[in-house]
Design an enzyme around this catalytic site. Structure first.
Site, mmCIF file in Angstrom:
data_model
loop_
_atom_site.group_PDB
_atom_site.id
_atom_site.type_symbol
_atom_site.label_atom_id
_atom_site.label_comp_id
_atom_site.label_asym_id
_atom_site.label_seq_id
_atom_site.Cartn_x
_atom_site.Cartn_y
_atom_site.Cartn_z
ATOM 1 N N ASP A 5 0.830 -1.205 0.000
ATOM 2 C CA ASP A 5 0.000 0.000 0.000
ATOM 3 C C ASP A 5 0.871 1.264 0.000
ATOM 4 O O ASP A 5 2.112 1.193 0.019
ATOM 5 C CB ASP A 5 -0.911 -0.059 1.237
ATOM 6 C CG ASP A 5 -2.293 0.494 0.968
ATOM 7 O OD1 ASP A 5 -2.438 1.323 0.053
ATOM 8 O OD2 ASP A 5 -3.234 0.118 1.698
ATOM 9 N N ASP A 36 -10.164 3.400 -3.630
ATOM 10 C CA ASP A 36 -10.847 2.182 -3.181
ATOM 11 C C ASP A 36 -12.259 2.030 -3.742
ATOM 12 O O ASP A 36 -13.017 2.991 -3.820
ATOM 13 C CB ASP A 36 -10.941 2.171 -1.651
ATOM 14 C CG ASP A 36 -9.593 1.902 -1.009
ATOM 15 O OD1 ASP A 36 -8.567 1.940 -1.718
ATOM 16 O OD2 ASP A 36 -9.576 1.646 0.208
HETATM 17 C C1 GAL Z 1 -6.210 1.064 1.265
HETATM 18 C C2 GAL Z 1 -6.241 0.034 0.149
HETATM 19 C C3 GAL Z 1 -7.316 -0.966 0.499
HETATM 20 C C4 GAL Z 1 -6.979 -1.626 1.816
HETATM 21 C C5 GAL Z 1 -6.799 -0.573 2.904
HETATM 22 C C6 GAL Z 1 -6.283 -1.177 4.184
HETATM 23 O O1 GAL Z 1 -5.225 2.009 0.989
HETATM 24 O O2 GAL Z 1 -6.505 0.665 -1.070
HETATM 25 O O3 GAL Z 1 -7.432 -1.925 -0.543
HETATM 26 O O4 GAL Z 1 -5.811 -2.386 1.676
HETATM 27 O O5 GAL Z 1 -5.906 0.434 2.489
HETATM 28 O O6 GAL Z 1 -6.058 -0.227 5.180
#
Ligand code: GAL
Length: 390
Positions: free
Chosen positions: A160, A215
């Site tokens: 991430d 997301d």
């Molecule tokens: C976001 C990511 C999600 C998930 C989340 C977890 O940045 O895009 O898919 O992994 O963090 O905190």
């Protein structure tokens, strides 16, 4: 290339052969990305969309069991991926520590369990200082963390981009690629920086997949805005390197059957990674059927490895095609309006033969050999998903 001029003509010939057989000079001089991984878009499950931080070894084991017993494994799903919140701290050596309450047996033992089912384990970290849920990030621990995951038997890592202020994804992500190359274990590398700095340009030489947007959420508007915005990225995808429009929401309850069919069909046309995001232990027959539809999965997993694109649009009505191995086409007639509407696909305009064999993939029905075009009523927010062949 400085030495090149000193080579004899014969030497040049062999040098050229070497370059041709090993790929471009610049790539050969860097630790290479494992190109044999993810020859088709990865298929599996990830904890985030349904469970967020509520992850545990119990959930992961039960999900692995369910992936087998529900028929998802037989349909091609193989990765069981833990997302954020499994990690709590670092020990005195800087080694990442899993939450001992939620993962009492440790990640290595969990990997052994998942492997015993014929499945693969995925894990999550962040290239910045902390994960999005404020767990320790991998910044300045890139090599150490990948080595730890490899020792545990991890097969897939999603990385991430939270708390990465001042960092450059084009500098940070290759550190993980090189660490994976050195770790001596094949690990699928999923870049998750939400499209920052156009990862489709540098992703192919860095990872196996890269998120292209923010997301997804379990709503038609979110899913459709992401999915239909992927047009134009198709030239960057191919075996070993995929655009990732985010994980599936199928079965999470926020969309109806036609909307989830649109989600699956669009992701299949996009040759998108298919990571189920629902509770596999508790699925309706409708969800199971949708996730395991062999015709739809075959479009996504087609060995030609071409991402589809939009070929026609009239406002909220869109036709997308994906070329398949053997010259067939997957064709999606998408209706983004609020009412059912009749749509027509003209074979000639999409490069299909005038007389073509048509199969309706969601209906699971051969429609026969049709002349010139095919028309059908497409439900509100729905899709008619076809395979058109010679
Ligand atoms: C976001 C990511 C999600 C998930 C989340 C977890 O940045 O895009 O898919 O992994 O963090 O905190």
């Amino acid at each position: 290339m400085r030495h090149f001029s000193r080579l004899s003509v014969v030497g040049c010939y062999f040098f050229a052969l070497l370059v041709l057989s090993t790929g471009p000079f610049s790539v050969a001089s860097e630790p290479a990305k494992a190109t044999t991984l993810a020859q088709t878009p990865p298929m599996g499950w990830n904890s985030w969309n349904k469970f967020a931080c509520d992850v545990s070894e119990k959930l992961i084991k039960e999900t692995a069991d369910a992936m087998v017993s529900s028929g998802l494994q037989a349909a091609g799903f193989k990765f069981v991926n833990i997302d954020d919140c499994w990690q709590v701290s670092r020990d005195a050596h800087g080694t990442i520590v899993a939450d001992a309450e939620r993962f009492p047996s440790g990640i290595k033992s969990l990997a052994d369990y998942v492997h015993s089912k014929g499945l693969k384990l995925g894990i999550y970290t962040d290239a910045g200082r902390m994960t999005c849920q404020k767990r320790p990030g991998s910044y300045e621990h890139e090599v150490q963390d990948i080595k730890t995951y490899a020792e545990w038997g991890v097969d897939y890592v999603k990385i991430d981009w939270c708390y990465a202020e001042g960092l450059d994804p084009e500098v940070q992500y290759p550190k993980f690629r090189d660490a994976i190359a050195q770790a001596g274990r094949p690990i699928v590398f999923s870049i998750c920086n939400w499209g920052v700095k156009a990862p489709w340009h540098w992703g192919p030489k860095t990872g196996n997949l890269w998120r292209t947007t923010g997301d997804i959420s379990d709503k038609y508007d979110s899913m459709s805005l992401i999915g239909f915005s992927q047009n134009g990225l198709e030239s960057f995808a191919g075996p070993g390197q995929w655009n990732d429009p985010d994980m599936l929401e199928v079965g999470n309850g926020g969309m109806d059957r036609d909307e989830y069919r649109t989600h699956m069909a669009l992701w299949a046309i996009l040759a998108a990674p298919l990571l189920a995001g629902n509770d596999l232990r508790n699925m309706s027959q409708e969800t199971k059927d949708m996730l395991t539809n062999a015709d739809v999965l075959a479009v996504d997993q087609d060995s030609k490895g071409v991402q589809g694109h939009r070929v026609w649009q009239e406002g909220p009505l869109e036709i997308w095609t994906k070329p398949l191995v053997g010259g067939s086409l997957a064709v999606g007639l998408f209706n983004r309006t609020e009412a059912a509407l009749k749509m027509t696909v003209d074979f000639k305009s999409i490069g299909a033969p005038a007389a073509a064999k048509v199969r309706d993939l969601w209906a699971g029905k051969e429609l026969g050999t049709l002349n010139g075009s095919y028309s059908s009523v497409v439900p509100k927010h729905g899709v008619v998903f076809l395979k058109i062949s010679k």
